[in-house]
Design a protein around this motif. Structure first.
Motif, PDB file in Angstrom:
ATOM      1  N   LEU A  36       0.826  -0.949  -0.157  1.00 33.59           N
ATOM      2  CA  LEU A  36       0.077  -0.172   0.063  1.00 33.59           C
ATOM      3  C   LEU A  36       0.646   1.008   0.085  1.00 33.59           C
ATOM      4  O   LEU A  36       0.629   2.461  -0.231  1.00 33.59           O
ATOM      5  N   ILE A  37       2.109   0.878   1.080  1.00 35.89           N
ATOM      6  CA  ILE A  37       2.360   2.416   1.167  1.00 35.89           C
ATOM      7  C   ILE A  37       3.736   2.975   0.498  1.00 35.89           C
ATOM      8  O   ILE A  37       4.898   3.465   0.957  1.00 35.89           O
ATOM      9  N   GLY A  38       4.473   1.296   0.529  1.00 37.02           N
ATOM     10  CA  GLY A  38       5.900   0.973   0.043  1.00 37.02           C
ATOM     11  C   GLY A  38       6.496   1.607  -0.806  1.00 37.02           C
ATOM     12  O   GLY A  38       8.075   1.987  -1.164  1.00 37.02           O
ATOM     13  N   PHE A  39       5.380   2.199  -2.050  1.00 36.76           N
ATOM     14  CA  PHE A  39       6.185   2.723  -3.210  1.00 36.76           C
ATOM     15  C   PHE A  39       6.853   1.620  -3.788  1.00 36.76           C
ATOM     16  O   PHE A  39       8.315   1.759  -4.939  1.00 36.76           O
ATOM     17  N   GLY A  40       6.622   0.883  -4.328  1.00 42.71           N
ATOM     18  CA  GLY A  40       7.386  -0.427  -5.155  1.00 42.71           C
ATOM     19  C   GLY A  40       7.063  -0.594  -6.102  1.00 42.71           C
ATOM     20  O   GLY A  40       6.162   0.335  -7.086  1.00 42.71           O
ATOM     21  N   PRO A  41       7.266  -1.581  -6.917  1.00 44.44           N
ATOM     22  CA  PRO A  41       7.013  -1.769  -8.662  1.00 44.44           C
ATOM     23  C   PRO A  41       5.131  -2.014  -8.691  1.00 44.44           C
ATOM     24  O   PRO A  41       4.540  -1.582  -9.548  1.00 44.44           O
ATOM     25  N   ARG A  42       4.768  -2.195  -7.300  1.00 44.26           N
ATOM     26  CA  ARG A  42       3.330  -2.946  -7.603  1.00 44.26           C
ATOM     27  C   ARG A  42       2.207  -1.565  -7.175  1.00 44.26           C
ATOM     28  O   ARG A  42       1.424  -1.654  -6.753  1.00 44.26           O
ATOM     29  N   ALA A  43       3.361  -0.036  -7.049  1.00 48.31           N
ATOM     30  CA  ALA A  43       2.284   1.432  -6.075  1.00 48.31           C
ATOM     31  C   ALA A  43       0.902   1.496  -7.184  1.00 48.31           C
ATOM     32  O   ALA A  43       0.078   1.891  -6.641  1.00 48.31           O
ATOM     33  N   PRO A  44       1.111   1.142  -9.074  1.00 51.37           N
ATOM     34  CA  PRO A  44       0.398   2.330  -9.390  1.00 51.37           C
ATOM     35  C   PRO A  44      -1.060   0.480  -9.106  1.00 51.37           C
ATOM     36  O   PRO A  44      -1.922   1.325  -9.417  1.00 51.37           O
ATOM     37  N   GLN A  45      -0.497  -0.542  -9.323  1.00 50.85           N
ATOM     38  CA  GLN A  45      -1.321  -1.150  -9.466  1.00 50.85           C
ATOM     39  C   GLN A  45      -3.121  -1.256  -7.538  1.00 50.85           C
ATOM     40  O   GLN A  45      -3.503  -1.415  -7.633  1.00 50.85           O
ATOM     41  N   ALA A  46      -1.972  -0.540  -6.265  1.00 47.63           N
ATOM     42  CA  ALA A  46      -2.152  -0.787  -5.021  1.00 47.63           C
ATOM     43  C   ALA A  46      -2.888   0.420  -5.255  1.00 47.63           C
ATOM     44  O   ALA A  46      -4.116   0.918  -4.743  1.00 47.63           O
ATOM     45  N   ALA A  47      -2.276   1.328  -6.245  1.00 51.07           N
ATOM     46  CA  ALA A  47      -3.401   2.737  -6.126  1.00 51.07           C
ATOM     47  C   ALA A  47      -4.708   2.993  -6.729  1.00 51.07           C
ATOM     48  O   ALA A  47      -5.468   2.872  -6.520  1.00 51.07           O
ATOM     49  N   ARG A  48      -4.299   2.206  -7.754  1.00 53.22           N
ATOM     50  CA  ARG A  48      -5.471   1.948  -9.029  1.00 53.22           C
ATOM     51  C   ARG A  48      -6.894   0.855  -7.763  1.00 53.22           C
ATOM     52  O   ARG A  48      -8.612   1.125  -8.509  1.00 53.22           O
ATOM     53  N   GLU A  49      -6.252  -0.306  -7.322  1.00 53.99           N
ATOM     54  CA  GLU A  49      -7.700  -0.968  -6.100  1.00 53.99           C
ATOM     55  C   GLU A  49      -7.877  -0.116  -4.715  1.00 53.99           C
ATOM     56  O   GLU A  49      -9.057  -0.152  -4.844  1.00 53.99           O
ATOM     57  N   LEU A  50      -7.185   1.006  -4.898  1.00 56.67           N
ATOM     58  CA  LEU A  50      -7.652   2.008  -4.026  1.00 56.67           C
ATOM     59  C   LEU A  50      -8.432   2.861  -4.296  1.00 56.67           C
ATOM     60  O   LEU A  50      -9.932   3.398  -3.741  1.00 56.67           O
ATOM     61  N   MET A  51      -8.626   3.026  -5.973  1.00 53.17           N
ATOM     62  CA  MET A  51      -9.745   3.474  -6.799  1.00 53.17           C
ATOM     63  C   MET A  51     -11.147   3.220  -7.115  1.00 53.17           C
ATOM     64  O   MET A  51     -11.274   3.652  -6.781  1.00 53.17           O
ATOM     65  N   ALA A  52     -10.045   2.145  -6.992  1.00 53.81           N
ATOM     66  CA  ALA A  52     -11.342   1.371  -7.353  1.00 53.81           C
ATOM     67  C   ALA A  52     -12.623   1.283  -5.715  1.00 53.81           C
ATOM     68  O   ALA A  52     -13.984   1.045  -5.945  1.00 53.81           O
ATOM     69  N   ALA A  53     -12.074   1.346  -4.416  1.00 56.05           N
ATOM     70  CA  ALA A  53     -12.552   0.966  -3.093  1.00 56.05           C
ATOM     71  C   ALA A  53     -13.716   1.998  -2.801  1.00 56.05           C
ATOM     72  O   ALA A  53     -14.169   2.636  -2.627  1.00 56.05           O
ATOM     73  N   PHE A  54     -12.500   3.899  -3.913  1.00 57.08           N
ATOM     74  CA  PHE A  54     -13.298   4.688  -3.196  1.00 57.08           C
ATOM     75  C   PHE A  54     -14.902   4.987  -4.275  1.00 57.08           C
ATOM     76  O   PHE A  54     -15.247   5.320  -3.849  1.00 57.08           O
ATOM     77  N   TYR A  55     -14.542   4.424  -5.371  1.00 59.58           N
ATOM     78  CA  TYR A  55     -16.048   4.610  -5.938  1.00 59.58           C
ATOM     79  C   TYR A  55     -16.317   3.459  -6.751  1.00 59.58           C
ATOM     80  O   TYR A  55     -16.044   3.400  -7.849  1.00 59.58           O
ATOM     81  N   PRO A  56     -16.809   2.841  -6.184  1.00 59.44           N
ATOM     82  CA  PRO A  56     -17.896   1.240  -5.950  1.00 59.44           C
ATOM     83  C   PRO A  56     -18.716   1.155  -7.417  1.00 59.44           C
ATOM     84  O   PRO A  56     -18.439   0.513  -8.129  1.00 59.44           O
ATOM     85  N   ASP A  57     -19.567   2.766  -7.642  1.00 55.23           N
ATOM     86  CA  ASP A  57     -20.435   2.587  -8.148  1.00 55.23           C
ATOM     87  C   ASP A  57     -19.647   3.702  -9.968  1.00 55.23           C
ATOM     88  O   ASP A  57     -20.835   3.608 -10.575  1.00 55.23           O
ATOM     89  N   ALA A  58     -18.563   3.339  -9.741  1.00 56.20           N
ATOM     90  CA  ALA A  58     -18.511   4.287 -11.718  1.00 56.20           C
ATOM     91  C   ALA A  58     -17.328   3.047 -12.217  1.00 56.20           C
ATOM     92  O   ALA A  58     -16.349   2.559 -11.268  1.00 56.20           O
ATOM     93  N   PRO A  59     -18.404   2.356 -12.848  1.00 61.69           N
ATOM     94  CA  PRO A  59     -17.522   1.214 -13.458  1.00 61.69           C
ATOM     95  C   PRO A  59     -16.249   1.009 -13.895  1.00 61.69           C
ATOM     96  O   PRO A  59     -14.930   0.603 -14.281  1.00 61.69           O
TER      97      PRO A  59
END
Lengths: 365, 295
Positions: free
Chosen positions: B262-285
């Motif tokens: 989540l906050i390590g900012f390694g190569p998986r950071a975009p994926q973590a941010a994307r997952e968090l975005m999906a959690a933020f906006y569950p109603d925006a497909p």
């Protein structure tokens, strides 16, 4: 004969009367300070609630609680601020009373509740919960982690005190000197173990440890306030009853015994009460220094060393001091929080020094 | 005083000599790298250059086999110079913040090359990390490919972010010991990931990781609570005073992920941010569609 004795009795009577009047003045002054502090602490916080609205909510809470449902200000005032201010009163009063009791029992002006190991034992248990809790609790239920720290801290403080008491007691007699030394030794050990845990912890745990050791009333809830009240109230009620015994103990243990004080019982009761009250306070608020040591001294400077008067007044001052410090902690850096321990010392110590310099006499006189 | 100092100097010289002899004896091993910092280890594995690693630190939790395969030199902020030297490294790659400084200095004195990798919680920061590790691991091409991929994912994220009209209000809670929230304010990696995910950090008035008043938690009305988690069941955050009345409690919007992810900012950071975005906006497909080529 009578001509010689009479002037003496009037002098004593006048002295007693002066002390009594002084006590009444200080007591009513402190009561006023308590009320003012309570009101101001309730009226101020990170969320600004106008005084009129505050009053409205408080009346509404008694008259028609259902009408307040869904109101954010009501939630802040009734569920967050009110239990917190009450918890502050409880913890402050408990720490100050414990300090006064310890100073009387050890006949030492520097004695504080930490002397019998409650604080260091509680700190060690809290550190263990913070650092090892995650690993131990990998399979435990949901609500457990939040309750684990206060329960652990309370038990840690109590166990350490009992250990120190057992070490100092031989054939039904407790040596206060041994108790003090055992307290120093066990506190040092607990300190070392806490440091070891700090060494083993990661960044997050280290932050938790640091902020916990600085004390805070954040996280107060009605549950916590009620539990602390249940533990602390016996101390607050019983402490003034110990006043006469502590006055006699000031003359020396043997002298107190000949005055009809059951010394060993008084010692055991005092230590148990202090351990319970400080344990509960530390569990709820972390380690809050200064209040326990200095609140009794401030009162002693104002009204003299009679424990029967000292104890209730010290409780009032301790409560007011902690509530005031906590109000500053909540407001000064809002929405963040300043550590409570920092504020109790910065507010209390200059005031104490000013008093010492102004009175210019021994704290014990 | 001066004898003491010269004695210390002698000792240091002796240690340096011993260390030098030790490294000389294995002169052929130019690629004995110690990775200090979870994100660095992660990049080594992503570049498939993990064979060059001899040791890692305790924050190197991903991929899971890393700590099983490699020696462990301890916590990255509490390194022991002797412990690191015992792995006979030719190069220590240390994430910014690794220490303590005297241990790092001792390593340098002992003739070990120490390279500090800057740790900035941003898209550019992740790319810079990947490129720096690529140079050290002698894998510039693979690193360039990985960096381009990561950059593309961040760009995609930025494009999605631009479509957001009302930002979701989020609060990062680092810990909740005894019901007291320690939150991630301005300048933290937590703040950065919330912003990258298109949210608004409600604790932005606070600098760093600090305790937050429960009143302020209630007042800032977060719509999502973000926490670092372990395998343990999620804590019942919303039963706590201060949290019980916030909008996040109504929708029970609690996002818990592993800290390094989540906050390590390694190569998986975009994926973590994307997952968090999906959690933020569950109603925006559009925003919650899964990332292509998910890793």
């Amino acid at each position: 004969m009578t001509a010689v004795v009479e002037p003496d009795t009037t002098a004593i009577a006048r002295f007693v009367e002066r002390r009594r009047r002084r006590f009444l003045i200080v007591a009513s002054g402190l009561a006023a300070i308590c009320v003012i502090t309570f009101v101001l602490a309730l009226a101020n916080g990170a969320v600004a609630i106008p005084p009129g609205k505050t009053l409205h909510i408080l009346i509404g809470a008694i008259v028609d609680h259902a009408a307040l449902a869904g109101d954010r200000d009501a939630l802040v005032l009734l569920d967050l601020r009110l239990p917190r201010v009450l918890l502050g009163l409880e913890v402050g009063a408990a720490l100050a009373a414990s300090g006064a009791l310890m100073q009387g029992l050890f006949r030492n002006p520097l004695a504080d509740p930490g002397l019998i190991g409650v604080s260091s034992g509680a700190a060690l248990a809290a550190a263990a919960t913070i650092v090892l809790g995650d690993r131990l609790l990998a399979g435990a239920g949901e609500a457990v982690p939040f309750a684990l720290l206060p329960i652990g801290a309370f038990c840690g403080g109590l166990i350490t005190t009992l250990l120190i008491y057992a070490i100092a007691t031989r054939a039904g007699r407790t040596s206060m000197a041994t108790m003090l030394l055992a307290g120093v030794a066990l506190s040092a050990f607990a300190g070392a173990a806490t440091s070891l845990l700090a060494f083993l912890s990661d960044d997050r745990q280290l932050r938790d440890l640091t902020f916990w050791s600085l004390g805070s009333l954040n996280g107060a809830s009605w549950n916590k306030t009620a539990i602390v009240a249940a533990i602390v109230t016996p101390l607050l009620l019983a402490a003034p009853l110990l006043g006469r015994a502590l006055n006699a103990l000031a003359l020396g243990e043997a002298e107190a015994f000949h005055l009809g004080i059951r010394v060993q019982r008084i010692k055991a009761a005092t230590i148990l009460l202090v351990a319970l009250a400080v344990g509960a306070s530390v569990a709820a608020a972390g380690v809050v220094g200064f209040v326990g040591v200095v609140a009794p001294h401030i009162v002693r400077l104002a009204t003299g060393p009679d424990h029967r008067r000292l104890l209730p007044l010290a409780m009032m001052l301790g409560g007011a001091l902690l509530v005031a410090a906590d109000a500053f902690a909540r407001v000064l850096a809002a929405p963040a929080e300043l550590p409570l321990g920092v504020l109790t010392a910065t507010i209390g110590s200059p005031f104490f020094l000013w008093l010492l310099l102004r009175r210019n006499r021994s704290v014990w006189s | 005083m001066s004898t003491q100092r010269s004695a210390l100097r002698c000792l240091r010289a002796l240690l340096t000599a011993v260390a030098l002899i030790a490294t000389r004896a294995h002169g052929a091993e130019t690629d004995r790298i110690v990775a200090v910092g979870g994100a660095i280890t992660e990049i080594f594995y992503a570049l498939e250059r993990q064979d060059r690693l001899v040791a890692i630190d305790t924050t190197s939790l991903y991929p899971p086999q890393a700590l099983k395969e490699k020696a462990n030199v301890g916590y990255f902020r509490a390194l022991s110079a002797e412990g690191v030297l015992s792995t006979r490294p030719s190069l220590v790659l240390a994430l910014q913040g690794a220490g303590p400084p005297p241990a790092i200095q001792s390593l340098i004195d002992a003739g070990v090359r120490v390279a500090t990798i800057p740790d900035s919680p941003s898209a550019q920061g992740v790319v810079a990390k990947i490129e720096a590790v690529g140079r050290a691991a002698d894998a510039n091409d693979a690193a360039a490919r990985l960096a381009a991929d990561v950059r593309a994912r961040f760009d995609e994220l930025a494009a999605l972010r631009s479509r957001i009209t009302t930002k979701r209000r989020a609060l990062f809670v680092l810990s909740l010991q005894n019901g007291r929230p320690l939150v991630g304010g301005r300048g933290t990696a937590a703040d950065a990931i919330i912003t990258l995910a298109g949210g608004e950090n409600v604790a932005a008035d606070i600098e760093g990781y600090k305790p937050m008043t429960l009143e302020a938690v209630a007042a800032t009305a977060p719509e999502t609570i973000v926490m670092m988690g372990t395998d343990a069941p999620p804590p019942d955050v919303f039963s706590l005073p201060g949290f019980s009345g916030v909008p996040a409690a109504q929708t029970r919007s609690l996002f818990i992920r592993d800290g390094l992810y989540l906050i390590g900012f390694g190569p998986r950071a975009p994926q973590a941010a994307r997952e968090l975005m999906a959690a933020f906006y569950p109603d925006a497909p559009v925003l919650s569609s899964p990332l292509d080529g998910d890793r």
